[in-house]
Design a protein around this motif. Structure first.
Motif, PDB file in Angstrom:
ATOM      1  N   LYS A 189       5.975  40.517  33.979  1.00  0.00           N
ATOM      2  CA  LYS A 189       7.218  41.013  33.405  1.00  0.00           C
ATOM      3  C   LYS A 189       7.051  41.606  32.004  1.00  0.00           C
ATOM      4  O   LYS A 189       6.062  41.373  31.315  1.00  0.00           O
ATOM      5  CB  LYS A 189       8.239  39.873  33.340  1.00  0.00           C
ATOM      6  N   ASN A 190       8.075  42.368  31.611  1.00  0.00           N
ATOM      7  CA  ASN A 190       8.248  42.746  30.216  1.00  0.00           C
ATOM      8  C   ASN A 190       8.900  41.585  29.484  1.00  0.00           C
ATOM      9  O   ASN A 190       9.458  40.667  30.106  1.00  0.00           O
ATOM     10  CB  ASN A 190       9.134  43.990  30.105  1.00  0.00           C
ATOM     11  N   THR A 191       8.878  41.640  28.172  1.00  0.00           N
ATOM     12  CA  THR A 191       9.410  40.533  27.378  1.00  0.00           C
ATOM     13  C   THR A 191      10.869  40.215  27.705  1.00  0.00           C
ATOM     14  O   THR A 191      11.236  39.052  27.846  1.00  0.00           O
ATOM     15  CB  THR A 191       9.293  40.858  25.871  1.00  0.00           C
ATOM     16  N   LYS A 192      11.692  41.234  27.868  1.00  0.00           N
ATOM     17  CA  LYS A 192      13.131  41.005  28.066  1.00  0.00           C
ATOM     18  C   LYS A 192      13.446  40.330  29.406  1.00  0.00           C
ATOM     19  O   LYS A 192      14.485  39.683  29.542  1.00  0.00           O
ATOM     20  CB  LYS A 192      13.900  42.318  27.944  1.00  0.00           C
ATOM     21  N   ASN A 193      12.564  40.463  30.392  1.00  0.00           N
ATOM     22  CA  ASN A 193      12.810  39.882  31.712  1.00  0.00           C
ATOM     23  C   ASN A 193      11.951  38.652  31.996  1.00  0.00           C
ATOM     24  O   ASN A 193      11.985  38.101  33.089  1.00  0.00           O
ATOM     25  CB  ASN A 193      12.538  40.926  32.807  1.00  0.00           C
ATOM     26  N   TRP A 194      11.193  38.227  31.001  1.00  0.00           N
ATOM     27  CA  TRP A 194      10.205  37.163  31.202  1.00  0.00           C
ATOM     28  C   TRP A 194      10.840  35.785  31.103  1.00  0.00           C
ATOM     29  O   TRP A 194      11.724  35.535  30.288  1.00  0.00           O
ATOM     30  CB  TRP A 194       9.103  37.313  30.161  1.00  0.00           C
ATOM     31  N   ASN A 195      10.351  34.874  31.943  1.00  0.00           N
ATOM     32  CA  ASN A 195      10.771  33.474  31.915  1.00  0.00           C
ATOM     33  C   ASN A 195       9.523  32.615  32.041  1.00  0.00           C
ATOM     34  O   ASN A 195       8.708  32.817  32.943  1.00  0.00           O
ATOM     35  CB  ASN A 195      11.738  33.188  33.074  1.00  0.00           C
ATOM     36  N   ILE A 196       9.367  31.642  31.156  1.00  0.00           N
ATOM     37  CA  ILE A 196       8.123  30.882  31.101  1.00  0.00           C
ATOM     38  C   ILE A 196       7.902  30.027  32.347  1.00  0.00           C
ATOM     39  O   ILE A 196       6.767  29.840  32.806  1.00  0.00           O
ATOM     40  CB  ILE A 196       8.061  30.014  29.821  1.00  0.00           C
ATOM     41  N   VAL A 197       8.968  29.511  32.943  1.00  0.00           N
ATOM     42  CA  VAL A 197       8.828  28.705  34.163  1.00  0.00           C
ATOM     43  C   VAL A 197       8.424  29.590  35.330  1.00  0.00           C
ATOM     44  O   VAL A 197       7.536  29.241  36.120  1.00  0.00           O
ATOM     45  CB  VAL A 197      10.138  27.942  34.475  1.00  0.00           C
ATOM     46  N   GLU A 198       9.054  30.754  35.448  1.00  0.00           N
ATOM     47  CA  GLU A 198       8.675  31.692  36.498  1.00  0.00           C
ATOM     48  C   GLU A 198       7.239  32.166  36.287  1.00  0.00           C
ATOM     49  O   GLU A 198       6.495  32.374  37.254  1.00  0.00           O
ATOM     50  CB  GLU A 198       9.631  32.883  36.510  1.00  0.00           C
ATOM     51  N   GLY A 199       6.862  32.334  35.027  1.00  0.00           N
ATOM     52  CA  GLY A 199       5.491  32.727  34.727  1.00  0.00           C
ATOM     53  C   GLY A 199       4.493  31.691  35.204  1.00  0.00           C
ATOM     54  O   GLY A 199       3.406  32.034  35.684  1.00  0.00           O
ATOM     55  N   ALA A 200       4.852  30.410  35.066  1.00  0.00           N
ATOM     56  CA  ALA A 200       3.965  29.333  35.523  1.00  0.00           C
ATOM     57  C   ALA A 200       3.860  29.303  37.035  1.00  0.00           C
ATOM     58  O   ALA A 200       2.772  29.149  37.599  1.00  0.00           O
ATOM     59  CB  ALA A 200       4.466  27.993  34.995  1.00  0.00           C
ATOM     60  N   ILE A 201       4.986  29.458  37.719  1.00  0.00           N
ATOM     61  CA  ILE A 201       5.006  29.331  39.177  1.00  0.00           C
ATOM     62  C   ILE A 201       4.479  30.576  39.880  1.00  0.00           C
ATOM     63  O   ILE A 201       3.664  30.490  40.811  1.00  0.00           O
ATOM     64  CB  ILE A 201       6.441  29.029  39.665  1.00  0.00           C
ATOM     65  N   HIS A 258      -3.091  25.220  39.203  1.00  0.00           N
ATOM     66  CA  HIS A 258      -2.822  25.943  37.959  1.00  0.00           C
ATOM     67  C   HIS A 258      -1.339  26.116  37.637  1.00  0.00           C
ATOM     68  O   HIS A 258      -0.964  26.210  36.475  1.00  0.00           O
ATOM     69  CB  HIS A 258      -3.503  27.314  38.012  1.00  0.00           C
ATOM     70  N   SER A 259      -0.503  26.176  38.653  1.00  0.00           N
ATOM     71  CA  SER A 259       0.935  26.313  38.380  1.00  0.00           C
ATOM     72  C   SER A 259       1.448  25.096  37.624  1.00  0.00           C
ATOM     73  O   SER A 259       2.191  25.217  36.636  1.00  0.00           O
ATOM     74  CB  SER A 259       1.707  26.490  39.692  1.00  0.00           C
ATOM     75  N   ILE A 260       1.052  23.918  38.085  1.00  0.00           N
ATOM     76  CA  ILE A 260       1.452  22.680  37.411  1.00  0.00           C
ATOM     77  C   ILE A 260       0.862  22.616  36.014  1.00  0.00           C
ATOM     78  O   ILE A 260       1.528  22.190  35.052  1.00  0.00           O
ATOM     79  CB  ILE A 260       1.007  21.450  38.239  1.00  0.00           C
ATOM     80  N   HIS A 261      -0.382  23.062  35.870  1.00  0.00           N
ATOM     81  CA  HIS A 261      -1.008  23.069  34.545  1.00  0.00           C
ATOM     82  C   HIS A 261      -0.225  23.945  33.581  1.00  0.00           C
ATOM     83  O   HIS A 261      -0.053  23.596  32.405  1.00  0.00           O
ATOM     84  CB  HIS A 261      -2.448  23.571  34.653  1.00  0.00           C
ATOM     85  N   HIS A 262       0.290  25.072  34.061  1.00  0.00           N
ATOM     86  CA  HIS A 262       1.054  25.952  33.176  1.00  0.00           C
ATOM     87  C   HIS A 262       2.473  25.439  32.941  1.00  0.00           C
ATOM     88  O   HIS A 262       3.071  25.758  31.907  1.00  0.00           O
ATOM     89  CB  HIS A 262       1.080  27.376  33.732  1.00  0.00           C
ATOM     90  N   LEU A 263       2.994  24.672  33.852  1.00  0.00           N
ATOM     91  CA  LEU A 263       4.297  24.053  33.604  1.00  0.00           C
ATOM     92  C   LEU A 263       4.205  23.022  32.492  1.00  0.00           C
ATOM     93  O   LEU A 263       5.126  22.872  31.692  1.00  0.00           O
ATOM     94  CB  LEU A 263       4.824  23.391  34.879  1.00  0.00           C
ATOM     95  N   SER A 264       3.070  22.331  32.439  1.00  0.00           N
ATOM     96  CA  SER A 264       2.858  21.353  31.365  1.00  0.00           C
ATOM     97  C   SER A 264       1.366  21.181  31.133  1.00  0.00           C
ATOM     98  O   SER A 264       0.679  20.487  31.886  1.00  0.00           O
ATOM     99  CB  SER A 264       3.486  19.996  31.711  1.00  0.00           C
ATOM    100  N   GLU A 265       0.871  21.809  30.068  1.00  0.00           N
ATOM    101  CA  GLU A 265      -0.555  21.736  29.772  1.00  0.00           C
ATOM    102  C   GLU A 265      -0.968  20.367  29.245  1.00  0.00           C
ATOM    103  O   GLU A 265      -2.161  20.098  29.088  1.00  0.00           O
ATOM    104  CB  GLU A 265      -0.948  22.813  28.753  1.00  0.00           C
TER     105      GLU A 265
END
Length: 368
Positions: free
Chosen positions: A278-290, A312-319
């Protein structure tokens, strides 16, 4: 995508760190490495024929490469402050594990944390190989496009790996020293010329080299210096022990292969078909992880050497989840990960095609 919130995931029970398990992982990694090097010494000093020595060393370098990858993976956990319960232990062992691969752990971890904060936002973070946007790629000349394709080819994992672990930390220190001396010389000339001798020590210039992850502050610079001093002393000792030519060639090959594995794994976990981009305006950190972190369906023995970073999805949800809890956390939340990407080893090659970011359609596309 069905909207999923971070609070939907069961994370808290898996955040608990355990020093016993952490020490066990450290010992079962470093002791085998030391033992294998002792075996290598016996082989090269035994009156075997050269062909027999080479035959014996091939599986050994493969094994050492895997253990080197594991030390890097455990260093990665220390950087997230997730291996041990105390920050001091994570810092100490992170530094120690960094020495094994010749890389300053603190600088690397700070740079890696930037990746975690922006994963899936390709406007800010361009991935491990600095992927170009489609717009920027189309603006290149024909020669520049050819160079871009070649420089991002999977075969570059090997020279890139050698540069990343063997050369880059040393080159970073050399450039810092050069810039520092250059800045002092320039400042001294200006001060003397303007007769401001009393202000000679007021040098405010930056000595940061042209790398995003070295020399950002004094503590990083200090660790870079100490890391290089200890690593180079270690190299000198190993050269005297094993012989200059053998050690430098064997160790360089070892780090090259190890870095190639690590870069490859990191790459395919974020560059793949339908990856979240995504671009910054449409980005979501949880969606980015999943959606922006693939999970690897690989053999358990290989997962062990990678300290379960495959989940890795779980790792990005909580490192902050320790690697020894990642698998269990992944299984506990598998019903929420059905939209995540799962890759097999056979899928890896296809991932290396996705080296262009289509910023208008917000997706990674294969190069044409």
């Amino acid at each position: 995508m069905v909207e999923v919130k971070r609070s939907d995931f069961l994370i808290k029970p898996f955040l608990k760190r355990n020093n016993f398990r952490a020490f066990y992982q450290i010992f079962t990694t470093l002791i085998p490495i030391i033992s294998i090097w002792l075996v290598v010494y016996q082989i090269i000093n035994h009156p075997f024929l050269l062909v027999i020595k080479i035959f014996l060393l091939i599986p050994i370098i493969c094994l050492l490469t895997l253990f080197s990858s594991r030390t890097f993976s455990l260093m990665h956990d220390c950087g997230h402050n997730s291996l041990f319960t105390q920050s001091k232990l994570n810092r100490f062992f992170g530094f120690l594990l960094g020495l094994v691969n010749g890389i300053p752990q603190k600088s690397w971890s700070i740079d890696h944390a930037f990746h975690h904060r922006n994963n899936g936002n390709w406007e800010i973070y361009k991935g491990p190989i600095d992927v170009l946007s489609l717009e920027d790629y189309n603006s290149l000349s024909k020669r520049e496009k050819i160079f871009y394709k070649l420089s991002r080819n999977w075969i570059m994992l090997f020279p890139g790996g050698f540069y990343y672990l063997v050369l880059k930390p040393r080159l970073g220190l050399i450039i810092i020293i050069f810039n520092f001396i250059k800045d002092i010389s320039e400042e001294t000339y200006i001060k003397i010329k303007n007769r401001e001798i009393s202000k000679l020590l007021a040098i405010n210039s930056k000595v940061k080299p042209p790398f995003s992850d070295y020399g950002d502050n004094f503590s990083e610079l200090f660790e870079l210096i100490i890391n290089n001093i200890v690593v180079i002393i270690g190299w000198i000792f190993m050269c005297k022990w094993f012989g200059l030519i053998f050690f430098l060639s064997f160790y360089s090959l070892l780090l090259t292969l190890s870095a190639a594995i690590l870069i490859s794994v990191f790459f395919v976990q974020h560059n793949y078909k339908n990856s979240y981009a995504k671009n910054t305006k449409n980005w979501n950190i949880v969606e980015g992880a999943i959606l922006g972190s693939s999970n690897l369906d690989i053999p358990n023995w290989l997962n062990w050497f990678l300290a379960d970073i495959s989940f890795h999805s779980i790792h990005h949800l909580s490192e902050r989840i320790p690697n020894y809890n990642l698998r269990a956390c992944h299984k506990a939340n598998i019903h929420l990960l059905h939209q995540s990407t799962f890759l097999k080893l056979s899928d890896f090659a296809n991932c290396f095609k996705y080296i262009i970011w289509d910023n208008k359609n917000e997706k990674l596309i294969p190069i044409t």
